[in-house]
Design a protein around this motif. Structure first.
Motif, PDB file in Angstrom:
ATOM      1  N   SER A 128      49.385  43.768  33.102  1.00  0.00           N
ATOM      2  CA  SER A 128      50.207  43.279  32.001  1.00  0.00           C
ATOM      3  C   SER A 128      49.686  41.943  31.489  1.00  0.00           C
ATOM      4  CB  SER A 128      51.663  43.135  32.449  1.00  0.00           C
ATOM      5  OG  SER A 128      52.169  44.377  32.907  1.00  0.00           O
ATOM      6  N   ALA A 129      50.006  41.630  30.242  1.00  0.00           N
ATOM      7  CA  ALA A 129      49.452  40.451  29.580  1.00  0.00           C
ATOM      8  C   ALA A 129      49.744  39.162  30.328  1.00  0.00           C
ATOM      9  CB  ALA A 129      49.987  40.368  28.155  1.00  0.00           C
ATOM     10  N   GLY A 130      50.933  39.022  30.888  1.00  0.00           N
ATOM     11  CA  GLY A 130      51.271  37.774  31.561  1.00  0.00           C
ATOM     12  C   GLY A 130      51.129  37.814  33.067  1.00  0.00           C
ATOM     13  N   ASP A 131      50.482  38.841  33.591  1.00  0.00           N
ATOM     14  CA  ASP A 131      50.380  39.026  35.038  1.00  0.00           C
ATOM     15  C   ASP A 131      49.064  38.453  35.546  1.00  0.00           C
ATOM     16  OD1 ASP A 131      50.543  39.811  37.650  1.00  0.00           O
ATOM     17  OD2 ASP A 131      50.487  41.966  37.259  1.00  0.00           O
ATOM     18  N   TYR A 132      49.145  37.451  36.431  1.00  0.00           N
ATOM     19  CA  TYR A 132      47.959  36.857  37.041  1.00  0.00           C
ATOM     20  C   TYR A 132      47.999  36.970  38.565  1.00  0.00           C
ATOM     21  CZ  TYR A 132      46.764  34.991  32.480  1.00  0.00           C
ATOM     22  OH  TYR A 132      46.416  34.873  31.158  1.00  0.00           O
ATOM     23  N   SER A 133      48.877  37.834  39.081  1.00  0.00           N
ATOM     24  CA  SER A 133      48.980  38.003  40.520  1.00  0.00           C
ATOM     25  C   SER A 133      47.766  38.754  41.049  1.00  0.00           C
ATOM     26  CB  SER A 133      50.260  38.766  40.879  1.00  0.00           C
ATOM     27  OG  SER A 133      50.293  40.030  40.238  1.00  0.00           O
ATOM     28  N   ASP A 134      47.399  38.458  42.292  1.00  0.00           N
ATOM     29  CA  ASP A 134      46.214  39.052  42.912  1.00  0.00           C
ATOM     30  C   ASP A 134      46.433  40.549  43.113  1.00  0.00           C
ATOM     31  OD1 ASP A 134      44.037  39.772  44.473  1.00  0.00           O
ATOM     32  OD2 ASP A 134      44.143  37.995  45.744  1.00  0.00           O
ATOM     33  N   PRO A 135      45.596  41.409  42.513  1.00  0.00           N
ATOM     34  CA  PRO A 135      45.773  42.853  42.671  1.00  0.00           C
ATOM     35  C   PRO A 135      45.198  43.404  43.965  1.00  0.00           C
ATOM     36  CG  PRO A 135      43.919  42.443  41.218  1.00  0.00           C
ATOM     37  CD  PRO A 135      44.494  41.088  41.575  1.00  0.00           C
TER      38      PRO A 135
END
Length: 464
Positions: free
Chosen positions: A407-414
């Protein structure tokens, strides 16, 4: 979102001590804007501005953006120069000087054409100043102590006010007792977004400040007289494996801005992509003047920004290509023992020290695999684990993680990328071609297609 904000209170530092110039309105009787403070070393997700011209906010790795308030059309910020405790890694804290609880200081973001007013409160034990590196502004606002204005005394607040006449990537740092204050960690980014939001748009915009420290193992305070032999090379005052990844969604347009306030140049190399250099601290590079790279050298006191389209999914290393800069706690007087048989001396030493581990005879990789006793507040020279074993890295290193559907605002480690079948290097267990038979450049090399792979491979006939 920030973890906490600490209000110094309106007027907490008393009337603002004004930098003497007639180019701006007087603000001495205004209450100070709040001085936000960050106590987490995690990357803070960007937030769009609530007021003023819109822009796509940047992401400071392991950092954050300073909030502002609008006051009669002027954007007001409050920087507090102060001693800080910074977690350089999860197991190491440094006693530094910085801004608003952090080193590096918070990123300042505004828009071309804005008028900004920056209150700077000095909580250091000596005077300071703030130089706005690369910005075009009045001479009296340039922040060179003793030249542009008097140094800001301890306990006092000065005001800098100027118009942002150009967009780009800029930095801020002291120009007062500069050697000490910068060696102690005082620096930050100043981002000026284009007035036209359709100019140079990107989906993700990352900031990396290159800085370095010389901190003896077991100690907390940097040495300030070091010229070149630093032992901790950091991004935004963090060292790998404690540097957050650059998380990207497939097909995003991505910009990475890298500033260098160390004492040496750094060739920043990114795997898996070529990219275009689109900006320096002097301004945007015209389309016809851009050049392709996979490694861009960042000179001392300079910034380079590059852009790429994230079309290749995977986990891609990004690092300084000076090999010692991807190591932690470097010891420059460590002898080389490669090829030395230590078995006899090891037996003797273990009579007195049973836990003794001989190292270095076959290289240094074993240092990343073994857990060696270290002084308190010291990180190992090589650290970090990936999905297939130790990464044997430290310092200036991270990973660009490109994934489908973020998602555009997602910066969590995948998490770690799982390579599809047939796309990962494998062990060869078949017969090796006899290259000694080759007698000239036109000689055919025996085909390896009929040889067997290791029994553990997925059995595909080839890979891309």
């Amino acid at each position: 979102m920030m973890n906490r904000r600490q209000l110094l209170g309106a007027g907490a530092a008393g009337g603002a001590a004004l930098v003497s110039t007639g180019a701006w309105s007087k603000t001495a009787n205004m209450g100070l804007p709040e001085a936000a403070v960050m106590d987490s070393p995690a990357t803070q997700a960007p937030s769009a501005p609530a007021t003023g011209a819109p822009y796509n906010p940047v992401v400071t790795l392991n950092g954050w953006t300073l909030p502002f308030r609008m006051n009669n059309g002027v954007k007001e910020f409050h920087l507090v120069a102060e001693p800080v405790e910074r977690a350089l890694a999860d197991d190491m804290t440094a006693y530094l000087w910085g801004y608003n609880g952090q080193s590096i200081g918070p990123t300042i973001e505004a828009v071309e054409g804005d008028r900004v007013r920056v209150f700077v409160t000095n909580k250091l034990p000596e005077h300071t100043s703030v130089h706005w590196h690369g910005l075009i502004l009045p001479s009296g606002m340039d922040g060179v102590g003793g030249l542009s204005h008097p140094g800001i005394p301890p306990g006092k607040t000065y005001v800098y006010e100027f118009d942002l006449v150009k967009s780009g990537t800029f930095m801020y740092h002291p120009h007062a007792d500069e050697m000490v204050q910068m060696a102690m960690g005082m620096m930050g980014f100043f981002i000026v977004h284009p007035r036209d939001s359709a100019f140079m748009p990107v989906d993700r915009d990352f900031l990396i400040m290159l800085n370095a420290f010389d901190i003896d193992p077991g100690s907390y305070v940097p040495k300030i007289m070091t010229m070149t032999d630093f032992n901790l090379w950091t991004w935004n005052s963090r060292i790998f494996p404690s540097i957050d990844p650059l998380v990207v969604s497939k097909n995003d347009r991505v910009r990475v801005r890298v500033g260098n306030l160390t004492m040496t140049n750094h060739p920043i190399h990114m795997h898996g992509y070529d990219f275009e250099v689109t900006c320096t601290d002097g301004g945007w590079v015209r389309p016809e003047a851009r050049w392709p790279e996979v490694t861009i050298d960042i000179p001392v006191g300079a910034m380079r920004a590059y852009e790429f389209d994230a079309v290749h999914v995977g986990d891609w290393a990004i690092h300084c290509h000076k090999s010692h800069h991807t190591m932690n706690a470097m010891g420059h007087d460590v002898p080389t023992f490669i090829g030395v048989d230590k078995s006899a001396v090891t037996r003797k030493i273990r009579l007195l020290q049973p836990e003794f581990m001989p190292m270095g005879s076959t290289g240094m990789a074993e240092m990343a695999e073994m857990s060696m006793p270290l002084p308190d507040n010291t990180v190992p020279m090589m650290a970090g684990w990936g999905p297939h074993g130790p990464l044997e890295m430290g310092g200036m290193f991270s990973v660009v993680k490109v994934r489908e559907g973020i998602s555009a605002g997602d910066y969590s480690d995948p998490g770690w990328y799982e390579n599809p079948p047939g796309t990962q290097a494998w062990e060869w267990t078949g017969e090796l071609p006899d290259f000694s038979r080759a007698s000239g450049p036109g000689t055919d090399v025996p085909s390896s297609g009929s040889s067997a792979r290791s029994s553990g491979h997925d059995g595909h006939s080839g890979h891309k």
